[in-house]
Design a protein around this motif. Sequence first.
Motif, short mmCIF file in Angstrom:
data_model
loop_
_atom_site.label_atom_id
_atom_site.label_comp_id
_atom_site.label_asym_id
_atom_site.label_seq_id
_atom_site.Cartn_x
_atom_site.Cartn_y
_atom_site.Cartn_z
N GLY A 47 7.15 13.89 -1.82
CA GLY A 47 5.80 13.39 -1.98
C GLY A 47 5.75 11.88 -2.08
O GLY A 47 6.76 11.19 -1.99
N ILE A 48 4.54 11.38 -2.28
CA ILE A 48 4.31 9.94 -2.37
C ILE A 48 4.26 9.51 -3.84
O ILE A 48 3.70 10.21 -4.67
N VAL A 49 4.87 8.36 -4.11
CA VAL A 49 4.78 7.73 -5.43
C VAL A 49 4.07 6.39 -5.26
O VAL A 49 4.48 5.56 -4.45
N TYR A 50 3.01 6.20 -6.04
CA TYR A 50 2.33 4.91 -6.07
C TYR A 50 2.62 4.23 -7.41
O TYR A 50 2.48 4.84 -8.47
N ASP A 51 3.02 2.96 -7.35
CA ASP A 51 3.17 2.15 -8.55
C ASP A 51 2.06 1.11 -8.52
O ASP A 51 2.06 0.20 -7.67
N LEU A 52 1.09 1.26 -9.42
CA LEU A 52 -0.08 0.38 -9.45
C LEU A 52 0.21 -0.84 -10.32
O LEU A 52 0.46 -0.71 -11.51
N GLY A 69 18.07 -3.67 0.89
CA GLY A 69 17.88 -2.83 2.06
C GLY A 69 16.97 -1.65 1.77
O GLY A 69 17.17 -0.55 2.30
N SER A 70 15.97 -1.88 0.97
CA SER A 70 15.09 -0.81 0.50
C SER A 70 14.03 -0.44 1.54
O SER A 70 13.62 -1.25 2.36
N SER A 71 13.56 0.81 1.45
CA SER A 71 12.47 1.26 2.32
C SER A 71 11.14 1.36 1.57
O SER A 71 10.18 1.97 2.05
N ILE A 72 11.08 0.77 0.38
CA ILE A 72 9.84 0.74 -0.39
C ILE A 72 8.75 0.00 0.40
O ILE A 72 9.00 -1.04 1.00
N GLU A 73 7.54 0.57 0.39
CA GLU A 73 6.40 -0.06 1.05
C GLU A 73 5.62 -0.89 0.02
O GLU A 73 5.26 -0.37 -1.03
N LEU A 74 5.39 -2.15 0.32
CA LEU A 74 4.71 -3.05 -0.61
C LEU A 74 3.41 -3.56 -0.01
O LEU A 74 3.36 -3.94 1.16
N PHE A 75 2.36 -3.60 -0.84
CA PHE A 75 1.06 -4.06 -0.38
C PHE A 75 0.47 -5.02 -1.40
O PHE A 75 0.43 -4.72 -2.60
N GLU A 76 0.01 -6.16 -0.92
CA GLU A 76 -0.80 -7.04 -1.75
C GLU A 76 -2.24 -6.54 -1.61
O GLU A 76 -2.82 -6.60 -0.52
N GLY A 77 -2.80 -6.02 -2.68
CA GLY A 77 -4.13 -5.45 -2.58
C GLY A 77 -4.73 -5.10 -3.93
O GLY A 77 -4.08 -5.23 -4.97
N ASP A 78 -5.96 -4.64 -3.88
CA ASP A 78 -6.73 -4.28 -5.07
C ASP A 78 -6.58 -2.79 -5.33
O ASP A 78 -6.98 -1.97 -4.48
N ILE A 79 -6.03 -2.42 -6.47
CA ILE A 79 -5.84 -0.99 -6.76
C ILE A 79 -7.15 -0.25 -6.94
O ILE A 79 -7.18 0.98 -6.86
#
Length: 238
Positions: A55-60, A104-114
């Motif tokens: 599944g997906i994990v979101y870290d806010l 070498g991580s595959s973590i997806e990072l976003f600059e955005g408003d939670i």
Amino acid sequence: MKTDTLFTKPISKQFEFDAEVAAVFDDMLLRSVPYYKESQSLTRRFAINALENGGIVYDLGCSTASLLLEIERMVAKTENVRLIGIDNSAAMIEHARKKTEAYGSSIELFEGDILTFGYEKAQVFISNYTLQFIRPMVRDGLVRTIGENLNEGGVFIFSEKVVSEDPKLNKELIDCYYDFKKVQGYSEYEIVQKREALENVLIPYTMNENMQMVKNNGFKSCEVLFRWANFATFIAIR
């Protein structure tokens, strides 16, 4: 890891997660949040338990992505787990990207408003000392959004600074915390400076207010995983 000396000089503005804070943030967490490593260990454990079938994990408010990197190491980058970090601080995301690239991580990072991010259905949401920076008038709505975007049985794990409903006890808890910070090497002046910078920026709830908030917004239950004085880690189940 740079040492946090930000509040050794007079403050000129309210606290914000800018480049200065991002540069020393890992040290700030370890020295400002009691038993931070222990609470994060519990967060990792229960997040991974919930990912038995992926599944997906979101870290806010993922800051420098340290927690997501630790989770990634423990799930061995399995194809059925996606780790996504969101932060509205460009400086934090920049530090996070440097870390993830180095590993070498595959973590997806976003600059955005939670508050307005376009979430997909997830198995885990994590929020470490982030809700307390969300204005109360929209905090409920964010928790409702989290609940609506969790799979049935998914979990929301969040840590918060809390206040006591009893004024005398609340003062004693604050004194206890300030003594902790002094042991970590912060001076009385630094403690006062940071407290003033956080005034009306960090707005904590009581334990009961936090638990009732999640129960009012689509969660079956909410339990306390860890507490030290006025710091607590919760788990809510969808």
